[in-house]
Every structure is written in structure tokens, then in C-alpha cells.
Design an enzyme around this catalytic site. Structure first.
Site, PDB file in Angstrom:
ATOM      1  CG  HIS A  22      -0.502   0.593  -1.439  1.00 33.39           C
ATOM      2  ND1 HIS A  22       0.292  -0.489  -1.754  1.00 33.39           N
ATOM      3  CD2 HIS A  22      -1.740   0.083  -1.218  1.00 33.39           C
ATOM      4  CE1 HIS A  22      -0.434  -1.587  -1.716  1.00 33.39           C
ATOM      5  NE2 HIS A  22      -1.668  -1.271  -1.384  1.00 33.39           N
ATOM      6  CE  LYS A  44     -10.033  -0.781   4.007  1.00 32.03           C
ATOM      7  NZ  LYS A  44     -10.179  -1.193   2.596  1.00 32.03           N
TER       8      LYS A  44
END
Length: 574
Positions: free
Chosen positions: A322, A418
Site C-alpha cells: 500500500h 495496528k
């Protein structure tokens, strides 16, 4: 099959049997009509069902000797030749979460907006035993008319579901794919076949499915395309082996490697912002840009996906694909045109101009359990699917450099994690200070207020804003930093299409600009493979950070090492 040429609205008829070697025979009234290439229309396959209708003779015909009255006998055949091609979309792994949450809703959204051809069908394929009605029930739970609230939403949904069918089978069984092929042909009814396979399955069975598709379920008369979801391997060697295996059965132009972040609206708008606005393009270099930050954060952990995530980690899952793909799009030179290959060529050049990452330019972290108020959050290794001694990073920050004339010396900082304090994805461009700034005494030592910053917020709440310095109204001389803000939800009505909608439509139309070519994939892996091997061989322990925090302290030291402050951690952006 390509569209047939017509003269005075009379279509061509290409007969394969006993046809002269220079092409197909043409029924014409005007000597200006052109011949069509025999191979263009037959695709190398035997005489098709359309050509056999109505007892049409297959012997050589001299066009000029045809009685005009014979045209009437050919009308049913000519009408069938004019029919639109069929489009069959096969979702392999139809019972999985990605298919249910993203792929089927995206297909319905395209149908809802009349972006799919008239003759389309959707087939689900997976190992789960299911019939057509059960598939439709499963799909219907995730379909919404989210784009707007038209009165015919329910009717559209019913029509879409009636186009959805199911075939159960094993992913490595050519016989099961033969059964799928039979069902596809039944729906295609002898028309030109275009087939799009979406592989929503684990990467270890990619090659089995591609082999079965190639041998038993590829189109006999149109195109066959295969969309492949990441991850595309674990390192350079496995990625090259996967590409080599694919190319035993598919050509490069049949393979659509999808990175859904490239379909995000703000990522798509990045090149428009740069190349169509004179105010930005001259600034897009080391002369005016001090650093570029690519930031991805999630406010949740792995929660049940730990077993899968532990095999890859945040670097493979987010940074290598990404963020690196966005970096290449941001930093590329002006392409010759908007043609897919011209754009992809420039992106590959950027990746090849970068040096492989070294351990000293990277910080890795892993979230630990944390209590906030009356709520407790589990740490990564508390997940029962994750080994207790796992050193897989759930956070990573890295500094990369591009060795070319435009970007020499400019740090490109990536950060992904995360279980952080917020959910966001954005590109932040921090510009250099104004030389000899007359107002530097007013700024004092506050680096933030002295720096212009362009921010492209990819998600949530898509926006583009430019931070500028401005005088606060009043008698004194007090400066303040404010935003020139383009908030998409305020400026544009209607909901922004999902990235999967754009990418599925591009694959159907054969537009490859947002898909990843094999040489670009190889260049991307070459940057991260040495780092990944070093992390795994040395079993580098990640720095622990509390669930819901701003990440490990080491990320701040990494930025400071390059005279950078993370833009998303300033008070106004928290």
C-alpha cells in the site's frame, strides 16, 4: 471477439470453414468495405454455434454473386452476430469475508449505476456446499443501496441477485472447473465469452486455481482475465516464483494484481492534483519539499486474525504494498501520457532509484495489553492464534530515500501500525522554511508553525488541506496557522465509490493503470527483502507499545534523526 465492421449497417459474416487465407468473406454493397482478419474473430477455435444456425452453407461464397434476396434468409444470423458479448464474473472463494464484504457489494454498486454490460452473470465458486438460492441469501445480507436512496433499490437488488449463481468445487480439481465451464456456457448461450476471475483465496492455492482456469474454464472466444489479491509472495524469491508459475498459464496482460489502496479516491486524485495544477507541480521536488510522510494507522488489533497476520506482519501487509505504491505514484516523473504502461513505467523507475532498507533506518513495534477506564484491551500475543513468543511487528516506521535529481536527500517516512490511538491513512508533504522569513521571530522555535504542509487524507473523511501561516485579526501582529480545506463530504454530494468498485470496473474494461505489473512488484520486493531477512534471522525484538497509544517511542527518534517531526502527532491533528 472484436466489434464487426459494417457497411451501410450490414454486418460482416466471418465463416471459418473453407475461407481464403487472406481473411473472412464480406457481404457488401459497397466496394469500400474492408476485410476482417480471420484470426481476430475466431480466436483459433472451431466453427462456433452462431455460424451453424439456420443451416448456413460453409462453402466458399463469392460475395458479388450473392442474390440480394438471400439477405432476408441471413437476417436471424446477422442479428445474433450483432448481440453484445457476455461478461461472466467468477468470484473464487465466494464464501469468504472479502467476497461477502467487498466484492459482491462492489459488483452490485456497479450494476446499480448501470456500469455492467447487459449480458452479465456473477458466479460464486468455493468449497462450501451451497446452491444458487443460498448464495443469493448470503449476498443479500451485505448489499445496500448506499449510493443514494432511489425508489427502485429493492427491484435493482432482486434483478442483481437473479444474475448470481453458484458452483461448488475443489480449488485444485480440473473436473470441478469443467463443471463450472459448463454452467458458464449455458448462461453465455453461444455468444462471445468474456470471463473475469477474482481470486479471493489464500495465496498458497493461487497457482492451482490459475492452472484449472487455464485448462478448463478459460474463454473460448473472448478474453480471460484474473484478478489476484495480495500478498504476492513473502519476499523476492517467492514473488518471482509465483509470477513464473502464473506465466505458465497466463500472459502478463491477463494478470491483474490488485492493491485496493490504489483505487482510493484521494490516491487517484494525487496525480490530478500535481499535474493539472500549476501551483503544485513546480514545487514537487527537493528544492521546496523538506520531507514526505505516508501514514497508515488502525485503532484496532488483529482480533481473531492473529494467526494469519503472524505469518506476514505489518511490513508485508501494509508497507511493502500500500504505502510503497503510493510513494511511487507521488514521486514519479511526468509520464508521456495517461496510458497505463506510460504511468507504470515511471513508477517502476522510482522504485529502481531507491536503495534497499537497512535495519538502522527502521523501527518495529508490537502492541501490548492496556487498560483504559473500565475497559481492558488484549495485547498481540494474548490472541490465542498467535504464538506467545512471537516477534512479528504490528508497527513499523521507516525512512527511505530516492537517489535521483528530483528527490536527492528528501526523506520519505513511512509509518504503519495496528492498535494505535486513531484510524487514518494520509499523505503529508512538509515544505521547506521560507528563506530569510521576516516573521521568524514571531514563530519563535515552533517548527510546526513555520512549516507549510499539504495533507491528503485518504481515509476517513476524505479531504485535501494546505496549512498556511496567517495573521490573526486584531491590532497586534500575531500569526496563526490555518487550513485551506477541501473536505469532500462538504464540497461534493453523493457518496464516494468504494475502491473495489473502481478497480473491478477497470479490470472489466481492460484498464491496467492501477494494477501492479510484475517488474514493479519485483522492484518493490527488492527494497524490503534484505530488511525482512535480517529481522527474521536476528529475531529482532519489537519495541512494545500500549494498545491505543501513539506507537513506540523509537518512531519519534527515527524521525528526529532526519530532522523531521511526525505531522499526525501535532496537537491540531490528534
Amino acid at each position: 471477439m472484436e466489434e464487426l465492421v459494417s457497411c451501410h449497417h450490414l454486418p460482416l459474416l466471418c465463416l471459418q470453414s473453407s475461407v481464403p487465407p487472406n481473411g473472412c468473406l464480406t457481404f457488401f454493397q459497397d466496394s469500400a468495405c474492408q476485410r476482417c482478419s480471420h484470426s481476430e474473430f475466431s480466436n483459433g477455435h472451431p466453427l462456433n454455434d452462431v455460424s451453424l444456425q439456420n443451416d448456413v452453407a460453409v462453402n466458399p461464397i463469392v460475395a458479388k454473386s450473392i442474390d440480394p434476396s438471400a439477405d432476408l434468409q441471413l437476417l436471424p444470423l446477422l442479428e445474433s452476430v450483432k448481440e453484445e458479448p457476455t461478461l461472466s464474473i467468477i468470484v473464487v472463494g465466494a464464501s469468504g469475508d472479502l467476497a461477502k464484504k467487498k466484492i459482491f457489494p462492489a459488483l452490485f454498486a456497479l450494476f446499480y449505476e448501470n456500469c455492467l454490460p447487459e449480458n452479465f452473470t456473477v458466479f460464486g465458486f468455493s468449497r462450501t456446499e451451497m446452491n444458487d438460492e443460498e448464495l443469493r441469501t448470503m449476498i443479500s445480507k451485505t448489499l445496500t443501496c448506499r449510493i443514494d436512496q432511489r425508489e427502485n433499490c429493492g427491484e435493482k437488488m432482486d434483478h442483481f441477485l437473479q444474475r448470481c449463481f453458484y458452483h461448488s468445487g475443489q480449488y485444485n480439481s480440473e473436473d470441478d472447473f469443467s463443471g463450472l465451464d459448463c454452467k458458464l456456457k449455458e448462461k453465455e448461450a453461444g455468444r462471445l465469452q468474456n470471463r473475469l476471475f477474482y481470486l479471493s483465496i489464500p495465496p498458497n492455492i493461487f497457482v492451482d486455481v490459475v492452472r484449472c482456469v487455464s485448462h478448463r474454464a478459460s474463454s473460448a472466444s473472448g478474453w480471460t482475465r484474473v484478478i489476484v489479491e495480495k500478498p504476492f509472495g513473502r519476499d523476492s524469491d517467492s514473488s518471482r516464483e509465483l509470477t513464473r508459475s502464473f506465466k505458465q498459464y497466463l500472459s502478463e496482460d491477463q494478470i491483474f494484481r490488485i492493491d485496493h489502496y490504489l483505487g482510493k479516491e484521494l490516491v487517484e486524485n494525487l496525480s490530478v492534483l500535481r499535474f493539472s495544477n500549476l501551483v503544485f507541480e513546480p514545487l514537487w521536488s527537493r528544492n521546496y519539499i523538506r520531507n514526505v510522510q505516508l501514514i497508515f494507522s488502525e485503532d484496532f488489533g488483529t482480533e481473531g486474525r492473529g494467526g494469519y497476520f503472524d505469518n506476514y506482519g505489518i511490513i508485508r501487509d501494509i508497507m511493502q504494498n500500500h504505502l510503497l505504491q503510493i510513494l511511487a505514484l507521488f514521486a514519479m516523473e511526468t509520464p508521456v501520457s495517461l496510458d497505463a504502461e506510460d504511468i507504470r513505467n515511471e513508477k517502476v523507475k522510482v522504485l529502481r532509484s531507491m536503495k534497499p532498507l537497512k535495519l538502522q533506518d527502521v523501527v518495529v513495534g508490537q502492541y501490548k495489553g492496556h487498560s483504559k477506564g473500565n475497559k481492558s484491551y488484549s495485547g498481540y500475543t494474548d490472541d490465542p492464534t498467535v504464538p506467545n513468543n512471537s516477534v512479528t511487528p504490528t508497527f513499523a516506521a521507516a525512512a527511505l530515500f530516492i537517489d535521483n535529481a528530483r528527490w536527492d536527500g528528501v526523506p520519505f517516512l513511512m509509518k504503519a501500525g495496528k492498535a494505535l490511538h486513531t484510524k487514518r491513512a494520509e499523505i503529508r508533504v512538509q515544505f521547506r522554511h521560507v528563506p530569510g522569513n521576516l516573521y521568524k521571530k514571531t514563530f519563535g522555535t515552533d517548527l510546526d508553525k513555520a512549516t507549510n504542509e499539504l495533507v491528503l487524507r485518504v481515509q476517513p473523511d476524505e479531504a485535501i488541506y494546505l496549512k498556511i501561516n496567517n495573521k490573526v485579526p486584531g491590532l497586534g501582529m500575531r500569526l496563526d496557522r490555518t487550513d485551506l480545506n477541501l473536505c469532500y463530504s462538504t464540497r461534493y454530494r453523493g457518496e464516494i465509490p468504494d475502491a473495489y468498485e473502481r478497480l473491478l470496473l477497470d479490470a472489466i474494461e481492460g484498464e491496467r493503470r492501477l494494477f501492479i505489473r510484475s517488474d514493479k512488484l519485483d522492484a518493490a520486493w527488492s527494497l524490503f527483502t534484505p530488511l525482512l531477512k535480517e529481522l527474521e534471522e536476528k529475531k529482532v525484538a519489537p519495541e512494545l507499545y500500549p494498545y491505543g497509544s501513539r506507537g513506540p517511542v523509537g518512531a519519534h527518534y527515527l524521525a528526529a534523526k532526519h530532522n523531521v517531526r511526525w505531522g499526525d502527532l501535532s496537537g491540531e491533528d490528534s
